[in-house]
Design an enzyme around this catalytic site. Structure first.
Site, PDB file in Angstrom:
ATOM      1  CB  CYS A 156     -28.811 -91.220  11.785  1.00  0.00           C
ATOM      2  SG  CYS A 156     -29.598 -90.965  10.189  1.00  0.00           S
ATOM      3  NE  ARG A 172     -26.950 -88.795   6.173  1.00  0.00           N
ATOM      4  CZ  ARG A 172     -27.375 -89.615   7.138  1.00  0.00           C
ATOM      5  NH1 ARG A 172     -27.545 -89.143   8.358  1.00  0.00           N
ATOM      6  NH2 ARG A 172     -27.611 -90.875   6.885  1.00  0.00           N
TER       7      ARG A 172
HETATM    8  C1  BEZ Z   1     -28.200 -94.198   7.868  1.00  0.00           C
HETATM    9  O1  BEZ Z   1     -27.439 -95.135   8.053  1.00  0.00           O
HETATM   10  O2  BEZ Z   1     -28.290 -93.270   8.648  1.00  0.00           O
HETATM   11  C2  BEZ Z   1     -29.004 -94.182   6.600  1.00  0.00           C
HETATM   12  C3  BEZ Z   1     -28.445 -94.708   5.450  1.00  0.00           C
HETATM   13  C4  BEZ Z   1     -29.193 -94.713   4.282  1.00  0.00           C
HETATM   14  C5  BEZ Z   1     -30.488 -94.195   4.292  1.00  0.00           C
HETATM   15  C6  BEZ Z   1     -31.017 -93.651   5.444  1.00  0.00           C
HETATM   16  C7  BEZ Z   1     -30.273 -93.639   6.610  1.00  0.00           C
END
Ligand code: BEZ
Length: 238
Positions: free
Chosen positions: A54, A137
């Site tokens: 994110c 997402r």
């Molecule tokens: C992230 O790094 O944004 C992420 C990765 C796996 C699950 C949720 C968020």
């Protein structure tokens, strides 16, 4: 209707009016989509603040905000976190994180707090096969009349391609302005696609080469050149 914890789970569709909501964001209160009438807007969700994928996405999107602005397209983010978490995360991004040479990046577009999941549920951003507590997402491209024009969903582990989102906005605007469709991997300046002939006579005149400016390989596959400058003049701000 499908429910989650006894609340309805909705999934907007392309062509629907964007579901309405009021929310608190890092830029103050918003009334969506009313506050965005007259602009294109990308409403997107991310799983959680202080997560690495994110963070890379926010740095990338914030760095492109001006570019999207030139296309009259505003950005609005959302996650199931509170406003103080959002503020702290955006401050950390600016102060500490560098991604692909982008650093000191200030996120100026609104980030919605959605602890109650009210907005996430309205937009089908909670997909229980992936997570019941984090939004996937999701990306909604909404036009100046508040109509959902495109939707793209990615799982938690997959960071989005923001060049593709920009390309999609330009393609939708070009389609609206010129009444054409855009083929695979289209970018401004590439040939565009004419909608198929709607009658036998139109099909005949197309294959006989009677329609000026069209290049028809067959009656249903006709392309046309529109040069890049002509397109960009119409769809980008000066
Ligand atoms: C992230 O790094 O944004 C992420 C990765 C796996 C699950 C949720 C968020």
């Amino acid at each position: 209707m499908e429910t989650m914890n006894d609340q309805p789970v909705a999934m907007p569709r392309i062509g629907d009016a964007a579901p309405e909501f009021k929310a608190l964001t890092t830029q103050g209160d918003i009334h969506f989509p009313n506050d965005y009438k007259g602009s294109w807007v990308i409403l997107f969700s991310h799983p959680a603040d202080f997560t690495p994928v994110c963070t890379s996405e926010f740095i990338t999107f914030a760095s492109m905000e001006e570019q999207f602005g030139q296309a009259n397209c505003k950005l609005v983010g959302l996650s199931i976190d509170g406003i103080y978490s959002h503020i702290a995360w955006l401050r950390t991004i600016k102060e500490k994180i560098e991604y692909r040479g982008m650093k000191n990046v200030e996120v100026n577009f609104p980030l919605i707090e959605d602890i109650s999941m009210e907005v996430a549920k309205k937009y089908g951003m909670i997909q229980p096969g992936e997570s019941t507590t984090k939004a996937v997402r999701a990306v909604f491209i909404i036009d100046p009349k508040g109509i959902v024009r495109a939707m793209i969903y990615y799982p938690l582990s997959l960071g989005r391609n923001f060049d593709e989102l920009y390309r999609a906005v330009l393609a939708l605007k070009t389609s609206d302005e010129f009444g054409i469709a855009t083929p695979a991997d289209w970018r401004p300046g590439d040939d565009v696609i004419m909608s198929p002939a709607g009658s036998c006579n139109a099909a005949k005149s197309r294959v006989e080469g009677k329609e000026e400016g069209l290049h028809c390989q067959d009656w249903f596959f006709c392309t046309k050149k529109i040069d890049k400058e002509t397109i960009l003049k119409k769809i980008l701000k000066k």
